[in-house]
Write a protein that holds these residues in place. Structure first.
Motif, PDB file in Angstrom:
ATOM      1  N   SER A  62       0.825  -1.205   0.000  1.00 31.71           N
ATOM      2  CA  SER A  62       0.000   0.000   0.000  1.00 31.71           C
ATOM      3  C   SER A  62       0.865   1.263   0.000  1.00 31.71           C
ATOM      4  O   SER A  62       0.639   2.193  -0.786  1.00 31.71           O
ATOM      5  CB  SER A  62      -0.916  -0.020   1.226  1.00 31.71           C
ATOM      6  OG  SER A  62      -1.631   1.177   1.326  1.00 31.71           O
ATOM      7  N   ILE A  63       1.869   1.284   0.862  1.00 28.86           N
ATOM      8  CA  ILE A  63       2.768   2.444   0.932  1.00 28.86           C
ATOM      9  C   ILE A  63       3.567   2.567  -0.361  1.00 28.86           C
ATOM     10  O   ILE A  63       3.745   3.665  -0.890  1.00 28.86           O
ATOM     11  CB  ILE A  63       3.699   2.340   2.155  1.00 28.86           C
ATOM     12  CG1 ILE A  63       2.886   2.468   3.449  1.00 28.86           C
ATOM     13  CG2 ILE A  63       4.795   3.408   2.101  1.00 28.86           C
ATOM     14  CD1 ILE A  63       3.671   2.166   4.712  1.00 28.86           C
ATOM     15  N   ALA A  64       4.032   1.442  -0.887  1.00 28.80           N
ATOM     16  CA  ALA A  64       4.814   1.461  -2.134  1.00 28.80           C
ATOM     17  C   ALA A  64       3.994   2.059  -3.271  1.00 28.80           C
ATOM     18  O   ALA A  64       4.487   2.927  -4.008  1.00 28.80           O
ATOM     19  CB  ALA A  64       5.271   0.056  -2.492  1.00 28.80           C
ATOM     20  N   CYS A  65       2.747   1.630  -3.401  1.00 31.14           N
ATOM     21  CA  CYS A  65       1.891   2.150  -4.471  1.00 31.14           C
ATOM     22  C   CYS A  65       1.704   3.652  -4.323  1.00 31.14           C
ATOM     23  O   CYS A  65       1.785   4.397  -5.302  1.00 31.14           O
ATOM     24  CB  CYS A  65       0.537   1.436  -4.476  1.00 31.14           C
ATOM     25  SG  CYS A  65       0.637  -0.268  -5.044  1.00 31.14           S
ATOM     26  N   ARG A  66       1.465   4.099  -3.096  1.00 30.08           N
ATOM     27  CA  ARG A  66       1.269   5.527  -2.865  1.00 30.08           C
ATOM     28  C   ARG A  66       2.546   6.323  -3.169  1.00 30.08           C
ATOM     29  O   ARG A  66       2.498   7.355  -3.832  1.00 30.08           O
ATOM     30  CB  ARG A  66       0.811   5.780  -1.430  1.00 30.08           C
ATOM     31  CG  ARG A  66       0.286   7.194  -1.230  1.00 30.08           C
ATOM     32  CD  ARG A  66      -0.171   7.474   0.183  1.00 30.08           C
ATOM     33  NE  ARG A  66       0.974   7.629   1.064  1.00 30.08           N
ATOM     34  CZ  ARG A  66       1.282   6.807   2.072  1.00 30.08           C
ATOM     35  NH1 ARG A  66       0.520   5.792   2.360  1.00 30.08           N
ATOM     36  NH2 ARG A  66       2.351   7.015   2.805  1.00 30.08           N
ATOM     37  N   LEU A  67       3.688   5.818  -2.710  1.00 28.89           N
ATOM     38  CA  LEU A  67       4.947   6.528  -2.955  1.00 28.89           C
ATOM     39  C   LEU A  67       5.324   6.546  -4.429  1.00 28.89           C
ATOM     40  O   LEU A  67       5.886   7.536  -4.914  1.00 28.89           O
ATOM     41  CB  LEU A  67       6.083   5.905  -2.133  1.00 28.89           C
ATOM     42  CG  LEU A  67       6.029   6.142  -0.631  1.00 28.89           C
ATOM     43  CD1 LEU A  67       7.139   5.359   0.069  1.00 28.89           C
ATOM     44  CD2 LEU A  67       6.138   7.624  -0.307  1.00 28.89           C
ATOM     45  N   LEU A  68       5.026   5.478  -5.138  1.00 34.94           N
ATOM     46  CA  LEU A  68       5.344   5.442  -6.567  1.00 34.94           C
ATOM     47  C   LEU A  68       4.564   6.496  -7.339  1.00 34.94           C
ATOM     48  O   LEU A  68       5.069   7.071  -8.292  1.00 34.94           O
ATOM     49  CB  LEU A  68       5.069   4.049  -7.143  1.00 34.94           C
ATOM     50  CG  LEU A  68       6.084   2.981  -6.770  1.00 34.94           C
ATOM     51  CD1 LEU A  68       5.558   1.596  -7.116  1.00 34.94           C
ATOM     52  CD2 LEU A  68       7.423   3.246  -7.436  1.00 34.94           C
ATOM     53  N   VAL A  69       3.342   6.758  -6.921  1.00 32.42           N
ATOM     54  CA  VAL A  69       2.482   7.703  -7.638  1.00 32.42           C
ATOM     55  C   VAL A  69       2.641   9.132  -7.121  1.00 32.42           C
ATOM     56  O   VAL A  69       2.701  10.075  -7.898  1.00 32.42           O
ATOM     57  CB  VAL A  69       0.999   7.269  -7.547  1.00 32.42           C
ATOM     58  CG1 VAL A  69       0.088   8.292  -8.188  1.00 32.42           C
ATOM     59  CG2 VAL A  69       0.816   5.915  -8.204  1.00 32.42           C
ATOM     60  N   ASP A  70       2.717   9.283  -5.804  1.00 32.83           N
ATOM     61  CA  ASP A  70       2.680  10.621  -5.210  1.00 32.83           C
ATOM     62  C   ASP A  70       4.039  11.219  -4.877  1.00 32.83           C
ATOM     63  O   ASP A  70       4.102  12.271  -4.253  1.00 32.83           O
ATOM     64  CB  ASP A  70       1.822  10.598  -3.941  1.00 32.83           C
ATOM     65  CG  ASP A  70       0.374  10.277  -4.237  1.00 32.83           C
ATOM     66  OD1 ASP A  70      -0.065  10.518  -5.381  1.00 32.83           O
ATOM     67  OD2 ASP A  70      -0.319   9.784  -3.334  1.00 32.83           O
ATOM     68  N   LEU A  75      13.436   4.265  -6.673  1.00 29.75           N
ATOM     69  CA  LEU A  75      13.056   2.937  -6.198  1.00 29.75           C
ATOM     70  C   LEU A  75      13.924   2.491  -5.025  1.00 29.75           C
ATOM     71  O   LEU A  75      13.415   1.876  -4.082  1.00 29.75           O
ATOM     72  CB  LEU A  75      13.148   1.904  -7.320  1.00 29.75           C
ATOM     73  CG  LEU A  75      12.103   1.978  -8.415  1.00 29.75           C
ATOM     74  CD1 LEU A  75      12.291   0.825  -9.388  1.00 29.75           C
ATOM     75  CD2 LEU A  75      10.710   1.984  -7.858  1.00 29.75           C
ATOM     76  N   SER A  76      15.204   2.800  -5.077  1.00 32.26           N
ATOM     77  CA  SER A  76      16.088   2.387  -3.988  1.00 32.26           C
ATOM     78  C   SER A  76      15.696   3.066  -2.673  1.00 32.26           C
ATOM     79  O   SER A  76      15.781   2.451  -1.606  1.00 32.26           O
ATOM     80  CB  SER A  76      17.545   2.687  -4.335  1.00 32.26           C
ATOM     81  OG  SER A  76      17.718   4.064  -4.596  1.00 32.26           O
ATOM     82  N   ASP A  77      15.244   4.321  -2.736  1.00 33.20           N
ATOM     83  CA  ASP A  77      14.815   5.024  -1.523  1.00 33.20           C
ATOM     84  C   ASP A  77      13.514   4.433  -0.982  1.00 33.20           C
ATOM     85  O   ASP A  77      13.341   4.284   0.229  1.00 33.20           O
ATOM     86  CB  ASP A  77      14.632   6.515  -1.794  1.00 33.20           C
ATOM     87  CG  ASP A  77      15.943   7.210  -2.123  1.00 33.20           C
ATOM     88  OD1 ASP A  77      17.008   6.721  -1.679  1.00 33.20           O
ATOM     89  OD2 ASP A  77      15.903   8.235  -2.842  1.00 33.20           O
ATOM     90  N   ILE A  78      12.601   4.101  -1.880  1.00 36.49           N
ATOM     91  CA  ILE A  78      11.343   3.474  -1.468  1.00 36.49           C
ATOM     92  C   ILE A  78      11.635   2.110  -0.845  1.00 36.49           C
ATOM     93  O   ILE A  78      11.099   1.773   0.219  1.00 36.49           O
ATOM     94  CB  ILE A  78      10.367   3.350  -2.660  1.00 36.49           C
ATOM     95  CG1 ILE A  78       9.911   4.745  -3.113  1.00 36.49           C
ATOM     96  CG2 ILE A  78       9.165   2.481  -2.292  1.00 36.49           C
ATOM     97  CD1 ILE A  78       9.106   4.754  -4.402  1.00 36.49           C
ATOM     98  N   ALA A  79      12.499   1.340  -1.490  1.00 33.64           N
ATOM     99  CA  ALA A  79      12.856   0.016  -0.979  1.00 33.64           C
ATOM    100  C   ALA A  79      13.464   0.122   0.420  1.00 33.64           C
ATOM    101  O   ALA A  79      13.087  -0.636   1.326  1.00 33.64           O
ATOM    102  CB  ALA A  79      13.838  -0.662  -1.928  1.00 33.64           C
TER     103      ALA A  79
END
Length: 128
Positions: A62-70, A75-79
């Motif tokens: 859920s957080i990944a989807c939100r961060l990818l869009v908003d 990707l490395s920071d999200i990971a």
């Protein structure tokens, strides 16, 4: 024996999110945040038909989807934020769950967002 107040699924999710922010999204840290023992949390989640690892995966996705869009985070920071060891392990998990690469998901969602905005502008223009 005293009664233990068991957390709702939303409370467990909130504890997992807080644990992710602190870089420690473990069963132990979630149980501590919920003020119950690890075993009690496991039994409680089992009765709800889930597990800590399943809830953690759900929250991460859920957080990944939100961060990818908003956000424009790499990707490395999200990971790293989500507790993955590297971007490739995050990407593999994302593909397994969403059936699309994170970069492609971001592009698709941004295109949808832009299309909705364009349609809103067109609708507003015709309302005048």
């Amino acid at each position: 024996m005293r009664a233990v107040r068991l957390p709702s699924s939303q409370a467990v999710r909130a504890a997992i999110i807080a644990s992710l922010r602190h870089g420690d999204a473990t069963l132990d840290s979630t149980a501590r945040a919920c003020k119950i023992s690890t075993r009690t949390l496991q039994r409680h989640l089992g009765r709800m038909g889930t597990s800590h690892s399943a809830m953690l995966a759900e929250v991460r996705l859920s957080i990944a989807c939100r961060l990818l869009v908003d956000s424009s985070k790499r990707l490395s920071d999200i990971a790293k934020f989500l507790g993955y060891t590297n971007a490739s392990s995050f990407s593999r998990t994302f593909v397994r769950l969403m059936k699309v690469q994170p970069v492609v998901y971001r592009q698709q969602q941004l295109a949808r967002k832009q299309e909705r905005a364009r349609l809103r502008r067109r609708t507003c223009a015709t309302d005048r």
